[in-house]
Write a protein that holds these residues in place. Sequence first.
Motif, PDB file in Angstrom:
ATOM      1  N   UNK A  64       0.483   1.911 -14.847  1.00  0.00           N
ATOM      2  CA  UNK A  64      -0.664   1.511 -14.029  1.00  0.00           C
ATOM      3  C   UNK A  64      -0.210   0.647 -12.859  1.00  0.00           C
ATOM      4  N   UNK A  65       1.009   0.129 -12.977  1.00  0.00           N
ATOM      5  CA  UNK A  65       1.524  -0.713 -11.901  1.00  0.00           C
ATOM      6  C   UNK A  65       2.216   0.111 -10.820  1.00  0.00           C
ATOM      7  N   UNK A  73       7.554 -10.368 -11.180  1.00  0.00           N
ATOM      8  CA  UNK A  73       6.685  -9.471 -11.940  1.00  0.00           C
ATOM      9  C   UNK A  73       6.939  -8.030 -11.513  1.00  0.00           C
ATOM     10  N   UNK A  74       6.973  -7.815 -10.194  1.00  0.00           N
ATOM     11  CA  UNK A  74       7.184  -6.471  -9.678  1.00  0.00           C
ATOM     12  C   UNK A  74       8.569  -5.948 -10.092  1.00  0.00           C
ATOM     13  N   UNK A  94      11.800 -13.420 -17.157  1.00  0.00           N
ATOM     14  CA  UNK A  94      10.550 -14.030 -17.615  1.00  0.00           C
ATOM     15  C   UNK A  94      10.571 -15.528 -17.329  1.00  0.00           C
ATOM     16  N   UNK A 139      10.754  -3.836 -22.221  1.00  0.00           N
ATOM     17  CA  UNK A 139      10.726  -4.849 -23.272  1.00  0.00           C
ATOM     18  C   UNK A 139      10.450  -4.263 -24.647  1.00  0.00           C
ATOM     19  N   UNK A 155      10.348  -6.875 -12.648  1.00  0.00           N
ATOM     20  CA  UNK A 155      10.361  -6.569 -14.082  1.00  0.00           C
ATOM     21  C   UNK A 155       9.801  -5.184 -14.352  1.00  0.00           C
ATOM     22  N   UNK A 156       8.675  -4.898 -13.673  1.00  0.00           N
ATOM     23  CA  UNK A 156       8.013  -3.629 -13.959  1.00  0.00           C
ATOM     24  C   UNK A 156       8.911  -2.446 -13.596  1.00  0.00           C
ATOM     25  N   UNK A 187       6.990   2.690 -24.574  1.00  0.00           N
ATOM     26  CA  UNK A 187       6.382   1.907 -23.498  1.00  0.00           C
ATOM     27  C   UNK A 187       7.486   1.262 -22.646  1.00  0.00           C
ATOM     28  N   UNK A 194       0.459   1.957 -20.019  1.00  0.00           N
ATOM     29  CA  UNK A 194       0.190   0.662 -19.367  1.00  0.00           C
ATOM     30  C   UNK A 194       1.114   0.341 -18.190  1.00  0.00           C
ATOM     31  N   UNK A 195       2.451   0.384 -18.382  1.00  0.00           N
ATOM     32  CA  UNK A 195       3.328  -0.007 -17.270  1.00  0.00           C
ATOM     33  C   UNK A 195       3.159   0.905 -16.057  1.00  0.00           C
TER      34      UNK A 195
END
Lengths: 230, 390, 388
Positions: A119-120, A88-89, A64, A97, A91-92, A164, A116-117
């Motif tokens: 969706x990436x 960002x990518x 982060x 977290x 991390x996903x 999540x 949510x995650x």
Amino acid sequence: MATESSNGASIVTLKDVTKTFYRGKEPIHVLAGLDLDVPSGSFEALMGPSGSGKSTLLNLIAGLDRPTSGEVTVAGANLSRMSDGQLAKWRSQTIGFVFQSFNLIPVLTAAQNVELPLLLTDLGGADRKSRVATALRVVGLEDRMDHYPRQLSGGQEQRVAIARAIVNDPKIIVADEPTGDLDRKSADDVLTLMDKLNKELGKTIFMVTHDPAAAEKASVQRKLDKGALQ
Amino acid sequence: MNSATYARRNLSRRKGRTILTVIATAVAVLIFCAIRTVDVNFMAAVDDAMADRIATRHKVSITMQLPKRYIDDVRGIPGVTKATWGNWFDAKDPKERIPFFQGLAVDHESWFDVYDDMVVDPAQLAEWKTTPSGVIIGDKLAELFQVKPGDKLTISSGIYPGDWEFKVIGIYMPSRRTVDRNSVILRWDFLNNDPRAELVKDQIGWILTRIGGNSSSAEMSRAIDKLFDERDDQTVTMSERAFNLSFMGAFAAVLTAFDLVSIVILLIMTLILANTLAMSVRERTNEYGVLRAIGFPPKSIFGFIVGESLLLATLGGLLGCVLTYVLINLMLGPWLESGPMATMFPYFRTPPRVMALAMGLALALGLLAGLLPARRAAKLKVTDALRRVD
Amino acid sequence: MVPVRYNIRSLLVRKVTTFATAIGIALVVFVFAAAQMLGEGVNRALANSGRTDTVIVLRKGSDAELSSTLDGERLNMLRSNSAVASSAPGGGVIGESVLVITAELADGSGGISNVLLRGMPADGMKFRPEARIVSGRAPSPGTNEVIVGKSISGRFEGIAPGKTFEVRRNRPLLVVGEFETGGTSYQSEVWGDLDTIRASVGRESVVSSARVRLTSASAFEGYRAAMEADKRLNLKVMREDDYFKKASEQTSGFLAGMGMVIAILFSIAAMIGAAITMNGAVANRTREIGTLRALGFSRLAILTSFMLEAIFLSLIGAAIGLLFVQLLALVSFPTMNFQTFSEIVIRFAATPAIMISSTIFAVAMGLLGGLAPAIRAARISPVEAMRG
Ligand SMILES: Nc1ncnc2c1ncn2[C@@H]1O[C@H](COP(=O)(O)OP(=O)(O)OP(=O)(O)O)[C@@H](O)[C@H]1O
Ligand SMILES: [Mg+2]
């Protein structure tokens, strides 16, 4: 210094990491020359007084934030050299977290929060659905899929947050005081769950906590004080 | 679920605020449409003019007259199919009940041939041609005066002294909606033979010409003006549109002011949308931090916020169009068209293109309003966003 | 009382929101004030054009000089009354011929407008002491020389000092100077020689209207009665100031009325904007309000506090709006005199009354918009606020 041997190779390596914040012109040296090795598959707890830099360290491991100097290598990636977009990518795909205050999106149902995650990713609707169902089953809340966060107890909310965190099948789960806002019973449920994730699914867990009972559950306990690991 | 779900759900977070914002946007769209409607309909008579009709008037002044013999000269020009003339009568209601209507003294032989968008019953027209003191009046005006064919009608004039007694012979009906339905049409020869019109004896106000299918109106206008170029009274010939416009002259400035004002309401709308977005984004900073931590890139955050803004604008725009339709096209329009303002606004409806424009602008400005908060949120450092707890 | 400091701080902390709302209010105030300034400008131009000791005589039935005609015989009749100030220029009576001419805008847009051309006898200018030449010179009587009012000088092709324009073929009128009449509507006219101008329209024997200077303003009723008594003369006698007032009523009434309707419609949007902002302020400070209530502040104190904040917000808006509306004083606005179809150029005119009414309007918007949120704030229970 954390140099003890472990059964797996290191998944997190920090070398001579410093982190300095500025409040106006005045520098705040939070981390100074810190080295850390977290073996793959371990469950580590980080303790220390407030303001000692625990969250700062966690943020560095989770990608982060970037160190002021030094190298942060996590799951084979040198985070110090990655752009914001790459981070960002990364991390996903790599990090799950768990936050102290759950941080679920209040307008989305439990299932949607967990989704949510995903969706990436390129996963289709059906795949996402089954993954969400699996993650919720792991945390024991498959019957609460369509509930909104405000319809859940704090402990349940945190378990949804954990679902999540694992739905993307990350290698590492970072948790900043995951039991800080929970009563003893709920906290124990969450800790048992984390233990299960570590033991049964092989996730590396790095957890910041103030709670000695929580730290007990971890296989390794570390102490951070005045920017250095004890 | 997809990314739009989040943007959509966010609107339900502070329902009161969403509702107020949507209403404010709708009101702005309504006002914009109303102003444009005034504007469009003001110009409608002008814009709706017939392409094959050209008007000739005195070059110097709209109040100066042309010699009557000019009409014969115009009729002699090849390419002219029909020509007629008229004079202003400046008609008034001697009892002052009807505030404003038009009075025209025209050539009874040719007027309705050229103005074939004013439809008169052939029998009435024939009777008018044999009745010098007869008038043909618009259907709306007949209603206002409460007269029917055969009745007497007393009118006064701002130009010619005294009261004028006429006999209503017929009613004309418009064949297009922009035709004024509040005119009283009297015979030019009747006026010309009256001693009160001594000063303008054998003079005509303007000539209206219809041109054949293959002659261009610009060429014909030049031909007419050239014919009178060496005479004492020169003419200027223009399209019927330009002719109608020349009476509005300085009114153009008022319409410009209207245009400016309609931009102001759009600005206000943008500010309200931007304010709502800024407040929402501020409240949700922490949440955007979580999304970023999970791995959503800045452009997703940007997209969520702009999407939310567009959604608000769409809802407001749609509601605004519905309000416009109900309040203007179903209520205000019919009232204006039948009330005392009918001469100014024979037709007062918001055309679909104006609503489409308003909708388009609402969306564009919604996008604009979302940009700033969206940029700010997208630029925020993840760690800073996560620390934000207010 | 809750310290005012809290409100100011709240407005400052939420800069973007405060600014957006204040600008929204400012825009409405701007429109509201501008509409009134426009109306006031028209009033000044038209209503101030006339004098109380001067009458204007038209043919009966005419509302305006433009459509009126008087012959020489009637003009003479006007002199034969003891109320006429015969020592005034022109023996107290001047007959003038007015004509509206079509002129092309000089800005190259090809647009056209109507300009009022006034033919006056030799004493015409002296008859109006407020008129003075500001550049060039007065036209010589009996020639083709004209002067142009300062408000429209240069606006139209050929109607500027040193230039010529034609009313009749090959008889150009030459502009030899500019004049001013203290901002009245005369200043949007072109003045020339009576005989030249009426000859060019072929009306040598008649004038449009007459102006009569009376010995005193109070002589008016007697004079009018005498002149209108003879029905054959067919005259209409009005005080000059009434005549212009009537002209201005139509025009300024239309402009100010339209403007006012627009501003009031606009204020709905701005009021909703203020409500949104104040609602946000309340929501943001639920805890703080709970604390204040727990400390013993009454509901009324909370209500007052938020109403005050709404008033501050609208005052900021009013200040910005009124600041920018002052710039309009530099702008001249061409509009139409409905009586003559011709263009009059007017200036937006600010008066203290307009500034005050605009401020009140803004505060009213703020109060109306802030009322519901303030009530909401006052109803917050201290216990719940502290918990949530
Ligand atoms: N973005 C920042 N800007 C300036 N100072 C910061 C920033 N982030 C952290 N700090 C400072 O760094 C120090 C360590 O903060 P950190 O949040 O890591 O502490 P912590 O050990 O997690 O404390 P706690 O147990 O209270 O959560 C604190 O003094 C904090 O004020
Ligand atoms: Mg911390």
